[in-house]
Write a protein that holds these residues in place. Sequence first.
Motif, PDB file in Angstrom:
ATOM      1  N   ASN A 158      32.862  33.486  29.305  1.00 61.28           N
ATOM      2  CA  ASN A 158      34.323  33.551  29.442  1.00 61.28           C
ATOM      3  C   ASN A 158      34.962  34.342  28.312  1.00 61.28           C
ATOM      4  O   ASN A 158      35.903  35.108  28.537  1.00 61.28           O
ATOM      5  CB  ASN A 158      34.908  32.148  29.518  1.00 61.28           C
ATOM      6  N   LYS A 159      34.441  34.187  27.095  1.00 56.05           N
ATOM      7  CA  LYS A 159      34.975  34.942  25.951  1.00 56.05           C
ATOM      8  C   LYS A 159      34.786  36.438  26.171  1.00 56.05           C
ATOM      9  O   LYS A 159      35.704  37.232  25.945  1.00 56.05           O
ATOM     10  CB  LYS A 159      34.274  34.490  24.680  1.00 56.05           C
ATOM     11  N   ILE A 160      33.609  36.821  26.626  1.00 52.92           N
ATOM     12  CA  ILE A 160      33.322  38.238  26.851  1.00 52.92           C
ATOM     13  C   ILE A 160      34.176  38.776  27.990  1.00 52.92           C
ATOM     14  O   ILE A 160      34.768  39.853  27.885  1.00 52.92           O
ATOM     15  CB  ILE A 160      31.822  38.448  27.135  1.00 52.92           C
ATOM     16  N   LEU A 161      34.265  38.033  29.091  1.00 51.83           N
ATOM     17  CA  LEU A 161      35.019  38.502  30.257  1.00 51.83           C
ATOM     18  C   LEU A 161      36.510  38.633  29.963  1.00 51.83           C
ATOM     19  O   LEU A 161      37.179  39.488  30.541  1.00 51.83           O
ATOM     20  CB  LEU A 161      34.799  37.571  31.447  1.00 51.83           C
ATOM     21  N   LYS A 162      37.037  37.820  29.063  1.00 51.98           N
ATOM     22  CA  LYS A 162      38.454  37.926  28.696  1.00 51.98           C
ATOM     23  C   LYS A 162      38.722  39.133  27.801  1.00 51.98           C
ATOM     24  O   LYS A 162      39.858  39.588  27.704  1.00 51.98           O
ATOM     25  CB  LYS A 162      38.907  36.653  27.985  1.00 51.98           C
ATOM     26  N   ASN A 163      37.681  39.661  27.168  1.00 52.43           N
ATOM     27  CA  ASN A 163      37.841  40.809  26.272  1.00 52.43           C
ATOM     28  C   ASN A 163      37.445  42.126  26.932  1.00 52.43           C
ATOM     29  O   ASN A 163      37.444  43.155  26.288  1.00 52.43           O
ATOM     30  CB  ASN A 163      37.013  40.588  24.999  1.00 52.43           C
ATOM     31  N   ILE A 164      37.114  42.086  28.231  1.00 51.29           N
ATOM     32  CA  ILE A 164      36.744  43.299  28.955  1.00 51.29           C
ATOM     33  C   ILE A 164      37.863  43.651  29.928  1.00 51.29           C
ATOM     34  O   ILE A 164      38.344  42.815  30.674  1.00 51.29           O
ATOM     35  CB  ILE A 164      35.418  43.110  29.728  1.00 51.29           C
ATOM     36  N   ARG A 165      38.246  44.911  29.909  1.00 55.41           N
ATOM     37  CA  ARG A 165      39.335  45.401  30.752  1.00 55.41           C
ATOM     38  C   ARG A 165      38.787  45.761  32.127  1.00 55.41           C
ATOM     39  O   ARG A 165      37.762  46.409  32.255  1.00 55.41           O
ATOM     40  CB  ARG A 165      39.919  46.644  30.092  1.00 55.41           C
ATOM     41  N   CYS A 166      39.509  45.341  33.165  1.00 53.42           N
ATOM     42  CA  CYS A 166      39.149  45.752  34.529  1.00 53.42           C
ATOM     43  C   CYS A 166      39.609  47.194  34.710  1.00 53.42           C
ATOM     44  O   CYS A 166      40.777  47.511  34.496  1.00 53.42           O
ATOM     45  CB  CYS A 166      39.801  44.839  35.557  1.00 53.42           C
ATOM     46  N   LEU A 167      38.692  48.063  35.073  1.00 52.65           N
ATOM     47  CA  LEU A 167      39.031  49.479  35.212  1.00 52.65           C
ATOM     48  C   LEU A 167      39.786  49.774  36.496  1.00 52.65           C
ATOM     49  O   LEU A 167      40.354  50.849  36.649  1.00 52.65           O
ATOM     50  CB  LEU A 167      37.753  50.319  35.141  1.00 52.65           C
ATOM     51  N   ILE A 168      39.814  48.833  37.431  1.00 50.91           N
ATOM     52  CA  ILE A 168      40.524  49.015  38.694  1.00 50.91           C
ATOM     53  C   ILE A 168      41.950  48.485  38.583  1.00 50.91           C
ATOM     54  O   ILE A 168      42.907  49.132  38.996  1.00 50.91           O
ATOM     55  CB  ILE A 168      39.788  48.278  39.842  1.00 50.91           C
ATOM     56  N   CYS A 169      42.092  47.293  38.033  1.00 52.03           N
ATOM     57  CA  CYS A 169      43.402  46.632  37.926  1.00 52.03           C
ATOM     58  C   CYS A 169      44.149  47.157  36.701  1.00 52.03           C
ATOM     59  O   CYS A 169      43.544  47.489  35.699  1.00 52.03           O
ATOM     60  CB  CYS A 169      43.231  45.127  37.800  1.00 52.03           C
ATOM     61  N   GLN A 170      45.447  47.190  36.789  1.00 49.87           N
ATOM     62  CA  GLN A 170      46.265  47.643  35.667  1.00 49.87           C
ATOM     63  C   GLN A 170      46.548  46.475  34.727  1.00 49.87           C
ATOM     64  O   GLN A 170      47.245  45.541  35.076  1.00 49.87           O
ATOM     65  CB  GLN A 170      47.588  48.215  36.178  1.00 49.87           C
ATOM     66  N   GLY A 171      45.974  46.509  33.536  1.00 54.49           N
ATOM     67  CA  GLY A 171      46.298  45.539  32.502  1.00 54.49           C
ATOM     68  C   GLY A 171      45.674  44.168  32.673  1.00 54.49           C
ATOM     69  O   GLY A 171      46.089  43.239  31.998  1.00 54.49           O
TER      70      GLY A 171
END
Length: 122
Positions: free
Chosen positions: A30-43
Motif C-alpha cells: 500500500n505504501k508503494i502503490l500510494k507513491n506511484i502515479r497512474c500514467l493513465i489517470c490525471q493526478g
Amino acid sequence: MKVLKIFIILFLVTSFSELKSDEANNVLKNKILKNIRCLICQGQSVYDSESEFASSIKLIVDRKINEGLKEKKIYQFLREKYGDWIIYEPQINKNTYILWLLPLLLFLLGGAIIQKKLKFKN
C-alpha cells in the motif's frame, strides 16, 4: 501427548508468523502503490485508480514483494521501465535539481523583491 503439544505450538507459531509477514507485505504494498502515479489517470495514485494500467502495476508490485525485493529495488524497477515521472517523490539527481531547487529560488527572489520595495518606501 507431548509430541502433539509441541506440534500444535509449532504450528501456531508458524501460522502467526505468516500472518504477520502477510500484514507487513500489505503495508509495504500500500505504501508503494500510494507513491506511484497512474500514467493513465490525471493526478491519481495507482492505489486510488481503477484503470487497467493501475491493475497491472498492482500485480507487478505484489509479485516483486513476493519475490523478496525491497522498496527501493521496486521503485528502481518501475523507474527503469516507466521513467522518473511514475514516482510522486523523485530522487535528487542531475535531472531533478531544478525541480527541488526552484521553490527555494522563487522564495528567495520574492523575499529580495519585497525587501527592495520596502527600502524604496522608506
